[in-house]
Write an enzyme that holds these catalytic residues in place. Sequence first.
Site, PDB file in Angstrom:
ATOM      1  N   HIS A 189       0.797  -1.232   0.000  1.00  0.00           N
ATOM      2  CA  HIS A 189       0.000   0.000   0.000  1.00  0.00           C
ATOM      3  C   HIS A 189       0.827   1.278   0.000  1.00  0.00           C
ATOM      4  CE1 HIS A 189       0.887   0.054   4.287  1.00  0.00           C
ATOM      5  NE2 HIS A 189       0.493   1.315   4.303  1.00  0.00           N
TER       6      HIS A 189
HETATM    7  C1  UD1 Z   1      -2.247   5.720   5.742  1.00  0.00           C
HETATM    8  C2  UD1 Z   1      -0.936   6.258   6.329  1.00  0.00           C
HETATM    9  C3  UD1 Z   1       0.103   5.147   6.290  1.00  0.00           C
HETATM   10  C4  UD1 Z   1      -0.404   3.903   6.981  1.00  0.00           C
HETATM   11  C5  UD1 Z   1      -1.725   3.471   6.352  1.00  0.00           C
HETATM   12  C6  UD1 Z   1      -2.287   2.261   7.051  1.00  0.00           C
HETATM   13  C7  UD1 Z   1      -0.540   8.665   5.918  1.00  0.00           C
HETATM   14  C8  UD1 Z   1       0.243   9.644   5.151  1.00  0.00           C
HETATM   15  N1  UD1 Z   1      -0.412   7.372   5.542  1.00  0.00           N
HETATM   16  O1  UD1 Z   1      -1.995   5.433   4.379  1.00  0.00           O
HETATM   17  O2  UD1 Z   1       1.255   5.589   6.980  1.00  0.00           O
HETATM   18  O3  UD1 Z   1       0.542   2.846   6.836  1.00  0.00           O
HETATM   19  O4  UD1 Z   1      -2.650   4.577   6.457  1.00  0.00           O
HETATM   20  O5  UD1 Z   1      -3.280   1.633   6.323  1.00  0.00           O
HETATM   21  O6  UD1 Z   1      -1.235   9.025   6.849  1.00  0.00           O
HETATM   22  N2  UD1 Z   1      -9.083   4.715   1.132  1.00  0.00           N
HETATM   23  C9  UD1 Z   1     -10.325   4.145   1.038  1.00  0.00           C
HETATM   24  N3  UD1 Z   1     -10.996   3.877   2.205  1.00  0.00           N
HETATM   25  C10 UD1 Z   1     -10.488   4.157   3.435  1.00  0.00           C
HETATM   26  C11 UD1 Z   1      -9.220   4.761   3.506  1.00  0.00           C
HETATM   27  C12 UD1 Z   1      -8.526   5.023   2.352  1.00  0.00           C
HETATM   28  O7  UD1 Z   1     -10.820   3.867  -0.036  1.00  0.00           O
HETATM   29  O8  UD1 Z   1     -11.166   3.873   4.455  1.00  0.00           O
HETATM   30  C13 UD1 Z   1      -8.333   4.978  -0.125  1.00  0.00           C
HETATM   31  C14 UD1 Z   1      -8.656   6.312  -0.736  1.00  0.00           C
HETATM   32  O9  UD1 Z   1      -8.579   6.173  -2.104  1.00  0.00           O
HETATM   33  C15 UD1 Z   1      -7.509   7.178  -0.280  1.00  0.00           C
HETATM   34  C16 UD1 Z   1      -6.354   6.195  -0.235  1.00  0.00           C
HETATM   35  O10 UD1 Z   1      -6.947   4.970   0.156  1.00  0.00           O
HETATM   36  O11 UD1 Z   1      -7.285   8.256  -1.090  1.00  0.00           O
HETATM   37  C17 UD1 Z   1      -5.258   6.577   0.689  1.00  0.00           C
HETATM   38  O12 UD1 Z   1      -5.757   6.720   2.017  1.00  0.00           O
HETATM   39  P1  UD1 Z   1      -4.953   7.613   3.082  1.00  0.00           P
HETATM   40  O13 UD1 Z   1      -5.626   7.523   4.401  1.00  0.00           O
HETATM   41  O14 UD1 Z   1      -4.723   8.975   2.551  1.00  0.00           O
HETATM   42  O15 UD1 Z   1      -3.546   6.914   3.169  1.00  0.00           O
HETATM   43  P2  UD1 Z   1      -3.178   5.359   3.321  1.00  0.00           P
HETATM   44  O16 UD1 Z   1      -2.574   4.895   2.060  1.00  0.00           O
HETATM   45  O17 UD1 Z   1      -4.314   4.579   3.892  1.00  0.00           O
END
Ligand code: UD1
Length: 348
Positions: free
Chosen positions: A203
Amino acid sequence: MKIATIVGARPQFIKAATVSRVLRRTDGMHEVIIHTGQHYDANMSEIFFKELQIPEPDYNLEVGSATHGKQTGMMLDRIEQVLLKEMPDWVLTYGDTNSTVAGSLAATKLHIPTAHVEAGLRSFNRRMPEEINRIATDHVSDLLFAPTRNAMELLAREGLTERACFTGDVMFDSILHYKQLVTEKHRPQSIGDLQEYYLATIHRPENTDDPQRLKDIFTAFSKLDKTVVIPLHPRTQKLIGKLNVPAGHNVKIVEPVSYLQMIYLLKHCSMVLTDSGGLQKEAYFMQKMCVTLRDETEWIETLENGWNVIVGADPEKIIRAVNRPQPGAQSKAFGDGKAAEKVVEFLK
Ligand code: UD1
């Protein structure tokens, strides 16, 4: 003493569950949980609260997904409003996500003492958003709870010794507690009757946002001798769809799993391949070999005696690492399984 716990992303729910359990049985401690809403899908958030029996968040700020600036900015604004209302004695933040940096910054600006669990981690790769979050959080927080001696040493190098306390790793406490609760009912239905498999997760933006790296990783997976089970993070799922990544017949992509299901998968897998920080440690705690699909790791203790190796996204290196010999003994680098108790003692 009123403690405001700030969480938002999946690994923080796991860490906070362990500390929260100790906090809530300690006389004189009162906890308020603030969920930023960074993770909002049921299988990325709600399921963890239910399974780990974390009390419902007192506040859900429903920030959701956005660019880093926008997401962090919305969190700062909304966390500040809650802190002004609650005026806790301490704010507790976890790990290295955008929720961590927003929580610690909002609190410190209001002169509310702030403690950071999992302080002192560094990858020395400033292109990782988490690295910036770690540095900023450690430097604004008042108490730094370090999970390892190496983290204490890194904090000392940055002049932060006076605020640093060695606690051990709350994720180690967590595995010790929850692995006893895992039974056959935690076997994810999505893996069918599969017996031998490798467990993988991907991820990190460095892999998901670079089509070549993502393709290389999947190419390597498709050449391995066992099925590769991948509980896939939604961000990777979305990108894979767009990229036409080669999915070998032995690659089994499944929905994200709960924490107890993850422990089940860990317990029964042949090896772990991951770019997650937490899973490298969980593999180590469950005595499974790990192949890290990154160019560096914060958790250097896991490298000792060959338990974990760093291979980046190079298919040949990945395949060679999977076929390496069994590792040697493990050290006790992550504490004695009572890190959460120490966190609460230090707060008191
Ligand atoms: C975040 C943390 C990362 C951690 C990870 C654990 C930051 C910068 N990164 O990354 O350090 O290892 O969480 O999982 O804070 N999305 C969904 N549903 C959700 C959440 C996310 O669809 O419930 C998708 C969305 O497209 C979103 C993308 O995942 O844009 C990224 O989500 P985001 O929370 O920004 O960062 P993570 O990659 O989850």
